[in-house]
Design an enzyme around this catalytic site. Structure first.
Site, short mmCIF file in Angstrom:
data_model
loop_
_atom_site.label_atom_id
_atom_site.label_comp_id
_atom_site.label_asym_id
_atom_site.label_seq_id
_atom_site.Cartn_x
_atom_site.Cartn_y
_atom_site.Cartn_z
CG ASP A 255 49.10 108.92 128.23
OD1 ASP A 255 49.92 109.40 127.44
OD2 ASP A 255 49.20 107.81 128.76
CG ASP B 178 50.81 110.59 131.78
OD1 ASP B 178 51.75 111.21 131.27
OD2 ASP B 178 50.21 109.68 131.20
CG ASP C 115 49.59 105.46 132.64
OD1 ASP C 115 49.88 106.39 133.41
OD2 ASP C 115 50.40 104.97 131.84
#
Length: 618
Positions: free
Chosen positions: A311, A515, A511
Site C-alpha cells: 500500500d 487493507d 496499515d
C-alpha cells in the site's frame, strides 16, 4: 511418590552422576569390586525411576516414547549384569534432559523478558490529589492513575496532565524515548524515563497492547508448523518400529546387548526437538526487534515469498500528508464559507487526507453537517447549512453528475504530475476548490526495497487508491516492478488473487485498517502496526513501531529460521544413520557411546537453533 520423584529429577541426576563417579573410582583407583558394583547398581535403579515414570505416563495416553526405549534398554543391561552401562546411560539421559531444558528456556528468553516487563502495581486516584498503590488487576477502564519517573505505565490510556519521555521498547522494539504530553496515547509496559504523568485508563489487563503482544508471542512459540506436525507423526510410528526392530534382532540373534543397543541408537530425540527450537528462537529474535511473527507456519510461508505488494500511504510514505497545492474557482466572497463547509465535513473523517486538510485550514467557523454519506473509494457527500456538498476525488465528482472544465482538468494534471493526491470540493453541483495533497516517502525506503531484492523478492508491486499519476511517480522513484492506481480495497484483493493464480507467493504490506481484505487474502499479511488492535488481529506479521526498515530483518530472519530447521533435521537423521552404520560395520559401538552421541546430537541441534537469537540482517 510419583510427584516427588519427578519434581526432584535434577537432584536425582546429580546423585546418579556422583554414584557413577564413585563406581569408576572404585574400579580404577581402589580396585574395590563390591563398592563398584554397589555404586553402579544404585545409580541404575535411582536413575531409571524418573525415566520409567515418564514412559509409563506416555503409555497411559497410548504413546510409545523415547523414555520407554531407554527404560527397556536399562532394564536389559541390568538383566545381563552390565551395571556400568545401565548406570552411565541413565546419567547421560537425565543430564541431557537437564541441559536440553535449560537451553530451551534460554530460547524462550523473549517471553521471559516481556513477562518481566509486565507492570504489577499502579498509583490509583482515590480522591482529588490523593493516590493509593494498588495491584494492577484492580484498575478499571476510566480510572485515573499517576505515573512517576522510572515507573512502568500500568495500562493503555491517554495523558490527562503532565509531560515526559517514555521508553516504548517493549511495544515497538525502538529504544529511543518518545515525548508524551496532554492527549498522547501511552501503552502498558512502557517506562517513563522522566517527568510525571496523570493518565486515564482506556484498556486494562489482557486487553492492553502489551498483554496482546505477550499472548501472541506465547501462542506463536507454542504453535506447530506442518513440518513439526509431520515429524511428530513420524516419531509416533518410528519409536514403536525401533522397539519392534530390537525385538526381532533379539529373537534371531539371542544377543540381548545388541538389541538394547539398537534401542538406544534409534532414539529420535534430536529429530523431535530440532524443528521447535529453530522456530522458538526465530520468533524470540523477532519479538526482541519489534517484529511479531504469528507462529511456525507463518515463518515457513514468509520464507518462500517472491512477490511483495505494498500500500502507499503510511507504508511506503510517512503517512503524514500535507496540502502542497490548491486552487479556488468559486466566488471570492464565499471563500470563507466554502472553507467552513470543507472543515466541518473533514472534522467527521478519520482519513489521513482529511487530517491534512484540517491542518491546512487552521481555524474556521464550524457549521452543522447532516445527511452524510460515505462513497467507498470516492469521498463524502453531505448537506451543510442547507447546501449540497461533495468532497473527494474527481471520480466522485463525475458520479454526482458534475462536469469538470478544461481549465480544472489541466490544473488536476499539473497537480498529479507533482505527485499530489487530489481532493475536490463541489458546492451545489459546482466544483469550487481543488487541493493537491502530497505525502513524503519514508526515509531510506529505496534502500530497504533493494535489501528485499537481495533477499530473493523478485516482484515489488504498488497498489494504491491514489491517482495513477502519483502512483507511477512513486514507482519510478523507488524502482518498483509494477504500480496500479485508482484501486478500491476489493480491486487490490482481486489483483492479489491474480498474482497467486500465477504461482507467486505473495506478501501484502499495509496499515492493517483499510487493507484488511488484502492482508487476509495474501499468503503473508504484514501490518505497519504502531501497536494498533486491528493490525495485530488481521495480519500474520506486525512491525510494531511501523518501522519499514525492519522488513528486511523480518524476511531474512524467516529465511534463516527455515534454513536452520532443515539443518537440524539433517543433523538428527545423519547422526542416527551414522550410529546404526557403526553398529553394523564396526566393533567399537556400544550402548554408552550411543547414548553419549544421542544426547550430544540433541545439544548440537539446540545450540544450532539458538544461533537465531543473535541473527541480524546483513
Amino acid at each position: 511418590m510419583q510427584k516427588q520423584i519427578m519434581s526432584h529429577k535434577n537432584q536425582i541426576a546429580l546423585v546418579n552422576g556422583i554414584l557413577v563417579v564413585v563406581g569408576f573410582g572404585a574400579h580404577f583407583l581402589l580396585h574395590n569390586e563390591p563398592l563398584e558394583v554397589g555404586a553402579f547398581v544404585l545409580a541404575s535403579i535411582l536413575g531409571v525411576l524418573p525415566i520409567a515414570l515418564q514412559a509409563y505416563q506416555a503409555l497411559r495416553v497410548r504413546v510409545v516414547s523415547i523414555d520407554l526405549l531407554v527404560t527397556i534398554a536399562v532394564i536389559g543391561a541390568f538383566a545381563i549384569q552390565n551395571f556400568e552401562e545401565s548406570a552411565v546411560v541413565t546419567f547421560l539421559f537425565l543430564f541431557g534432559a537437564y541441559l536440553e531444558q535449560r537451553t530451551l528456556n534460554q530460547t524462550r528468553s523473549a517471553i521471559k523478558e516481556l513477562t518481566e516487563l509486565a507492570p504489577e502495581s499502579a498509583l490509583l486516584q482515590v480522591a482529588e490529589g490523593q493516590y493509593e498503590e494498588v495491584d494492577v488487576d484492580e484498575v478499571d477502564e476510566g480510572d485515573v492513575l499517576l505515573v512517576k519517573t522510572g515507573a512502568k505505565v500500568p495500562v493503555d490510556g491517554h495523558v490527562l496532565r503532565g509531560e515526559g519521555h517514555i521508553n516504548e521498547a517493549s511495544i515497538t522494539g525502538e529504544s529511543l524515548p518518545v515525548t508524551k504530553s496532554v492527549g498522547s496515547d501511552v501503552f502498558a509496559g512502557s517506562i517513563l524515563e522522566n517527568g510525571t504523568l496523570e493518565i486515564q485508563a482506556d484498556k486494562v489487563g489482557e486487553d492492553t497492547t502489551f498483554g496482546k503482544i505477550i499472548e501472541l508471542v506465547e501462542e506463536a512459540q507454542d504453535s506447530k508448523s506442518e513440518a513439526e506436525r509431520l515429524i511428530d507423526r513420524f516419531a509416533k510410528y518410528y519409536t514403536p518400529i525401533v522397539l519392534l526392530l530390537a525385538l526381532v534382532v533379539w529373537a534371531f540373534t539371542r544377543n540381548l546387548e545388541l538389541a538394547i543397543t539398537i534401542l538406544v541408537l534409534g532414539c529420535p530425540g534430536a529429530l523431535v526437538i530440532g524443528v521447535p527450537v529453530s522456530n522458538v528462537s526465530g520468533i524470540g529474535n523477532g519479538a526482541r526487534h519489534g517484529i511479531l511473527l504469528k507462529g511456525s507456519e507463518v515463518i515457513n510461508r514468509f520464507s518462500q515469498v517472491d512477490t511483495m505488494v505494498f500500500d502507499k500511504t503510511g507504508t511506503l510514505t510517512i503517512g503524514n500528508p500535507e496540502v502542497a497545492d490548491w486552487q479556488f474557482y468559486g466566488n471570492e466572497a464565499e471563500k470563507k464559507q466554502v472553507f467552513a463547509f470543507l472543515g466541518s465535513i473533514e472534522e467527521e473523517s478519520d482519513h489521513p487526507l482529511g487530517k491534512a486538510v484540517l491542518n491546512w485550514l487552521g481555524n474556521f467557523d464550524k457549521v452543522p453537517v447532516t445527511e452524510t454519506k460515505v462513497v467507498k473509494g470516492g469521498g463524502v457527500t453531505a448537506t451543510v447549512a442547507g447546501r449540497q456538498i461533495a468532497v473527494g476525488n474527481l471520480a466522485l465528482m463525475a458520479q454526482t453528475g458534475l462536469t469538470v472544465s478544461k481549465a480544472i482538468e489541466k490544473d488536476a494534471q499539473n497537480f498529479e504530475a507533482k505527485g499530489n493526491s487530489l481532493v475536490a470540493l463541489a458546492v451545489d453541483g459546482q466544483l469550487v476548490l481543488l487541493l493537491g495533497i502530497r505525502d513524503q516517502l519514508r526515509p531510506g525506503v529505496k534502500g530497504v526495497l533493494g535489501q528485499l531484492k537481495e533477499l530473493g523478492v523478485k516482484n515489488l508491486v504498488l497498489l494504491s487508491g491514489d491517482n495513477q499519476g502519483t502512483v507511477t511517480l512513486v514507482a519510478e522513484e523507488l524502482g518498483l516492478t509494477e504500480a496500479k492506481g485508482n484501486m478500491l480495497p476489493e480491486d487490490k484483493a482481486n489483483y492479489i488473487e491474480q498474482l497467486q493464480s500465477q504461482g507467486q507467493v505473495v506478501a501484502f504490506v499495509g496499515d492493517g485498517v483499510n487493507d484488511s481484505p488484502s492482508l487476509a487474502l495474501a499468503d503473508i499479511g504484514i501490518a505497519m502496526g504502531n501497536g494498533t488492535d486491528v493490525a495485530i488481529e488481521t495480519s500474520d506479521v506486525v512491525l510494531m513501531n511501523s518501522d519499514f526498515a525492519r522488513l528486511p530483518h523480518a524476511l531474512g530472519l524467516t529465511k534463516a529460521t527455515a534454513r536452520n530447521m532443515k539443518e537440524n533435521i539433517g543433523i538428527a537423521i545423519g547422526v542416527v544413520l551414522v550410529l546404526l552404520a557403526s553398529l553394523i560395520f564396526s566393533n567399537w559401538m556400544n550402548m554408552t557411546i550411543g547414548m553419549f552421541v544421542h544426547e550430544g546430537s540433541i545439544l548440537v541441534v539446540i545450540l544450532n537453533g539458538m544461533r537465531l537469537l543473535r541473527y541480524k540482517v546483513k
